[in-house]
Design an enzyme around this catalytic site. Structure first.
Site, PDB file in Angstrom:
ATOM      1  N   SER A   1      10.195   6.297  10.091  1.00 44.04           N
ATOM      2  CA  SER A   1       9.694   6.087  11.660  1.00 44.04           C
ATOM      3  C   SER A   1       9.872   4.652  12.097  1.00 44.04           C
ATOM      4  CB  SER A   1       8.039   6.142  11.582  1.00 44.04           C
ATOM      5  OG  SER A   1       7.416   5.839  12.561  1.00 44.04           O
TER       6      SER A   1
ATOM      7  N   CYS B   1       4.616  -7.350   8.461  1.00 47.31           N
ATOM      8  CA  CYS B   1       5.436  -6.940   9.709  1.00 47.31           C
ATOM      9  C   CYS B   1       5.632  -7.603  10.595  1.00 47.31           C
ATOM     10  CB  CYS B   1       4.936  -5.356   9.690  1.00 47.31           C
ATOM     11  SG  CYS B   1       6.068  -4.698  11.108  1.00 47.31           S
TER      12      CYS B   1
ATOM     13  N   CYS C   1      -3.134   1.986   8.734  1.00 48.56           N
ATOM     14  CA  CYS C   1      -2.068   1.020   8.460  1.00 48.56           C
ATOM     15  C   CYS C   1      -2.404  -0.271   8.092  1.00 48.56           C
ATOM     16  CB  CYS C   1      -0.843   0.928   9.481  1.00 48.56           C
ATOM     17  SG  CYS C   1      -0.699   2.531  10.288  1.00 48.56           S
TER      18      CYS C   1
ATOM     19  N   SER D   1       8.214   5.513  17.156  1.00 48.52           N
ATOM     20  CA  SER D   1       7.006   5.275  17.676  1.00 48.52           C
ATOM     21  C   SER D   1       6.964   4.675  19.095  1.00 48.52           C
ATOM     22  CB  SER D   1       6.222   4.001  16.924  1.00 48.52           C
ATOM     23  OG  SER D   1       5.999   4.630  15.586  1.00 48.52           O
ATOM     24  N   LEU D   2       6.813   5.627  20.175  1.00 53.44           N
ATOM     25  CA  LEU D   2       7.032   5.341  21.508  1.00 53.44           C
ATOM     26  C   LEU D   2       5.792   4.830  22.197  1.00 53.44           C
ATOM     27  CD1 LEU D   2       9.085   5.927  23.414  1.00 53.44           C
ATOM     28  CD2 LEU D   2       7.927   8.026  24.123  1.00 53.44           C
ATOM     29  N   HIS D   3       4.541   5.557  21.971  1.00 56.32           N
ATOM     30  CA  HIS D   3       2.943   4.811  22.194  1.00 56.32           C
ATOM     31  C   HIS D   3       2.799   4.610  23.909  1.00 56.32           C
ATOM     32  CE1 HIS D   3       2.816   5.028  18.137  1.00 56.32           C
ATOM     33  NE2 HIS D   3       3.177   4.074  17.765  1.00 56.32           N
TER      34      HIS D   3
ATOM     35  N   CYS E   1       2.845   8.350   2.231  1.00 54.12           N
ATOM     36  CA  CYS E   1       3.091   7.340   3.123  1.00 54.12           C
ATOM     37  C   CYS E   1       3.584   6.022   2.204  1.00 54.12           C
ATOM     38  CB  CYS E   1       1.929   7.081   4.068  1.00 54.12           C
ATOM     39  SG  CYS E   1       2.417   6.089   5.347  1.00 54.12           S
TER      40      CYS E   1
ATOM     41  N   CYS F   1       3.154  -5.070  16.998  1.00 54.40           N
ATOM     42  CA  CYS F   1       2.421  -4.042  17.857  1.00 54.40           C
ATOM     43  C   CYS F   1       0.853  -4.662  18.062  1.00 54.40           C
ATOM     44  CB  CYS F   1       2.726  -2.931  17.181  1.00 54.40           C
ATOM     45  SG  CYS F   1       4.314  -2.254  17.065  1.00 54.40           S
TER      46      CYS F   1
ATOM     47  N   GLY G   1       5.390  -2.088   7.766  1.00 54.81           N
ATOM     48  CA  GLY G   1       6.588  -2.676   7.572  1.00 54.81           C
ATOM     49  C   GLY G   1       7.488  -1.843   8.712  1.00 54.81           C
ATOM     50  N   GLU G   2       8.698  -2.213   8.936  1.00 55.01           N
ATOM     51  CA  GLU G   2       9.708  -1.653  10.128  1.00 55.01           C
ATOM     52  C   GLU G   2      10.927  -1.169   9.025  1.00 55.01           C
ATOM     53  OE1 GLU G   2       9.905  -0.219  13.126  1.00 55.01           O
ATOM     54  OE2 GLU G   2      12.053   0.075  12.456  1.00 55.01           O
TER      55      GLU G   2
ATOM     56  N   ASN H   1      -6.866   4.806  15.115  1.00 54.95           N
ATOM     57  CA  ASN H   1      -7.889   4.564  14.072  1.00 54.95           C
ATOM     58  C   ASN H   1      -8.214   3.059  14.129  1.00 54.95           C
ATOM     59  OD1 ASN H   1      -8.878   4.675  11.368  1.00 54.95           O
ATOM     60  ND2 ASN H   1      -7.169   5.420  10.320  1.00 54.95           N
TER      61      ASN H   1
ATOM     62  N   CYS I   1      -1.803  -2.532  15.802  1.00 61.82           N
ATOM     63  CA  CYS I   1      -1.591  -2.527  14.506  1.00 61.82           C
ATOM     64  C   CYS I   1      -1.930  -3.673  13.357  1.00 61.82           C
ATOM     65  CB  CYS I   1       0.076  -2.258  14.285  1.00 61.82           C
ATOM     66  SG  CYS I   1       0.484  -1.696  12.647  1.00 61.82           S
TER      67      CYS I   1
ATOM     68  N   GLU J   1       0.814  -1.340  -0.121  1.00 59.86           N
ATOM     69  CA  GLU J   1      -0.007   0.014  -0.103  1.00 59.86           C
ATOM     70  C   GLU J   1       0.792   1.454   0.021  1.00 59.86           C
ATOM     71  OE1 GLU J   1      -2.658  -0.087   3.354  1.00 59.86           O
ATOM     72  OE2 GLU J   1      -2.951  -2.227   2.981  1.00 59.86           O
TER      73      GLU J   1
HETATM   74  N1  SAH Z   1       7.276   0.262  12.049  1.00 58.81           N
HETATM   75  C1  SAH Z   1       7.311   1.800  11.804  1.00 58.81           C
HETATM   76  C2  SAH Z   1       6.447   2.213  10.713  1.00 58.81           C
HETATM   77  C3  SAH Z   1       5.131   1.815  10.349  1.00 58.81           C
HETATM   78  S1  SAH Z   1       3.953   2.190  11.655  1.00 58.81           S
HETATM   79  C4  SAH Z   1       6.873   2.229  13.242  1.00 58.81           C
HETATM   80  O1  SAH Z   1       6.509   1.419  14.178  1.00 58.81           O
HETATM   81  O2  SAH Z   1       7.219   3.527  13.512  1.00 58.81           O
HETATM   82  C5  SAH Z   1       3.578   3.870  11.279  1.00 58.81           C
HETATM   83  C6  SAH Z   1       2.771   4.429  12.379  1.00 58.81           C
HETATM   84  O3  SAH Z   1       1.411   4.291  12.476  1.00 58.81           O
HETATM   85  C7  SAH Z   1       3.345   3.945  13.845  1.00 58.81           C
HETATM   86  O4  SAH Z   1       3.565   5.061  14.993  1.00 58.81           O
HETATM   87  C8  SAH Z   1       2.315   3.136  14.148  1.00 58.81           C
HETATM   88  O5  SAH Z   1       2.432   2.858  15.760  1.00 58.81           O
HETATM   89  C9  SAH Z   1       1.109   3.764  13.821  1.00 58.81           C
HETATM   90  N2  SAH Z   1       0.033   2.921  13.701  1.00 58.81           N
HETATM   91  C10 SAH Z   1      -0.386   1.889  13.638  1.00 58.81           C
HETATM   92  N3  SAH Z   1      -1.526   1.439  13.565  1.00 58.81           N
HETATM   93  C11 SAH Z   1      -2.376   2.267  13.667  1.00 58.81           C
HETATM   94  C12 SAH Z   1      -3.920   2.777  13.792  1.00 58.81           C
HETATM   95  N4  SAH Z   1      -4.558   1.753  13.949  1.00 58.81           N
HETATM   96  N5  SAH Z   1      -4.120   3.916  14.185  1.00 58.81           N
HETATM   97  C13 SAH Z   1      -3.151   5.143  14.346  1.00 58.81           C
HETATM   98  N6  SAH Z   1      -1.915   4.749  14.091  1.00 58.81           N
HETATM   99  C14 SAH Z   1      -1.647   3.460  13.826  1.00 58.81           C
END
Ligand code: SAH
Length: 341
Positions: free
Chosen positions: A188, A109, A330, A211-213, A102, A113, A156-157, A287, A116, A89
């Site tokens: 990212s 991946c 994503c 991506s800290l979260h 993007c 997470c 992906g990472e 999302n 995700c 995508e």
């Molecule tokens: N693997 C990398 C890049 C891909 S994810 C990373 O982890 O940064 C890109 C961003 O989208 C990350 O911050 C991820 O945590 C976030 N993301 C994943 N699923 C999501 C969702 N359902 N809603 C909002 N952000 C999301």
């Protein structure tokens, strides 16, 4: 035979030197591909027949196919079919400052997470550099637009596909390539420390987002598997070193998950974790997807969280929500497409 879209200008210069030509030819070839957008060597009129033959014997123009396209007012989402039938995508977002794409870096991946969608589809393989470059060319051509910003935040990472990602950045940033400014490119990562450290010595001024979260290991380990390998303290230490060397501000992404990481207590903890670091926090409204139990935080909770960070002198923004209607979160387009088949 090598797909020309994965070749950096430096690699092409070396190729010409190895074949007893001046390295300058690489600039001419790049100009034809990325400025004039030709897709065969015989159209490169300022090259001799001999050089064209040499190129044809060593390189080919790969392609990817637009499989689906979903348009909304502020976003356009594409699904591409790769030459081995895998799907990937890319999401185009229209901002007042330009068009941002993007890009995905892997098919599936493995980071796992919990929130995700991408992680539900395990990693099949890394994307080739060409498979990151071609979506840009295809979309610019399809919509007759110029893409000004690239974020490596798709499926992906990026740091699990480090070398191809670096070649990709080299190509799109090259003045003879797509000349997308390094400050307009953002990588990212979920926090692969050795690669953050490697990236620290990369010579381009590309933006880094983490991506800290979560503000602590207890919460982060619950929602991100990578935290079992690399702890928050190690991320903060690596980021501090990155800033010391590059002098660049780092972005911390923080998805707001209802009842998980969105309390005021979390906000205070995050503020003290990031105190004094040249960074900003991007709060991301989650999302929601039908397959995953996490819920998005309410608007007021997000605003309260925002206020705590602000009052504690942390730079903070709330991410504008894009494309809820077009499954832009994503991995959603691909997941829905595969389930519908
Ligand atoms: N693997 C990398 C890049 C891909 S994810 C990373 O982890 O940064 C890109 C961003 O989208 C990350 O911050 C991820 O945590 C976030 N993301 C994943 N699923 C999501 C969702 N359902 N809603 C909002 N952000 C999301």
């Amino acid at each position: 035979m090598i797909n020309i879209y994965k070749v950096t200008k430096k690699q092409l210069e070396d190729f010409f030197i190895d074949n007893s030509y001046k390295s300058f030819k690489a600039k001419q070839v790049f100009d034809w591909i990325y400025k004039k957008r030709v897709s065969n060597f015989s159209a490169m009129h300022n090259l001799s027949k001999e050089v064209i033959k040499l190129l044809e014997e060593n390189f080919y123009f790969g392609n990817i196919e637009i499989l689906a396209k979903n348009e909304d007012v502020d976003v356009c989402k594409y699904l591409f079919k790769l030459s081995d039938n895998n799907k990937v995508e890319a999401v185009l977002m229209y901002h007042d400052y330009g068009n941002s794409l993007c890009i995905s870096t892997q098919v599936g991946c493995n980071m796992g997470c919990k929130f995700c969608e991408s992680g539900r589809l395990k990693k099949v393989r890394n994307l080739e550099t060409s498979e990151m470059v071609l979506p840009i060319l295809k979309i610019e051509n399809d919509l007759n637009i110029k893409i000004s910003h690239i974020v490596l935040m798709g499926i992906g990472e990026p740091f699990d596909n480090y070398d191809n990602v670096i070649s990709f950045i080299d190509i799109i940033n090259d003045p003879y390539g797509l000349s997308i400014g390094s400050r307009h490119i953002t990588v990212s990562t979920c926090g692969i420390i050795p690669k953050i450290r490697k990236f620290t010595s990369y010579d381009k001024q590309v933006n880094l987002a983490i991506s800290l979260h979560a503000p602590n290991n207890a919460i982060r380990s619950q929602i991100m598997n990578i935290n079992n390998a690399y702890k928050i303290e190690e991320i903060i230490a690596a980021v501090k070193d990155y800033i010391k060397v590059t002098n660049r501000r780092v972005t911390f992404e923080y998805i707001m998950l209802k009842g998980v990481n969105d309390s005021k207590q979390c906000a205070f903890e995050l503020a003290s974790l990031l105190k004094g670091i040249n960074c900003y926090v991007n709060l991301i409204p989650y999302n929601e997807t039908s397959h995953i139990e996490f819920k998005k935080s309410s608007k007021n909770v997000i605003l309260d969280f925002f206020d705590v960070l602000k009052k504690n002198n942390i730079n903070v923004t709330i991410r504008r929500e894009f494309g809820g209607k077009v499954n832009a979160a994503c991995g959603q387009l691909r997941a829905n497409f595969e389930e519908g088949q």
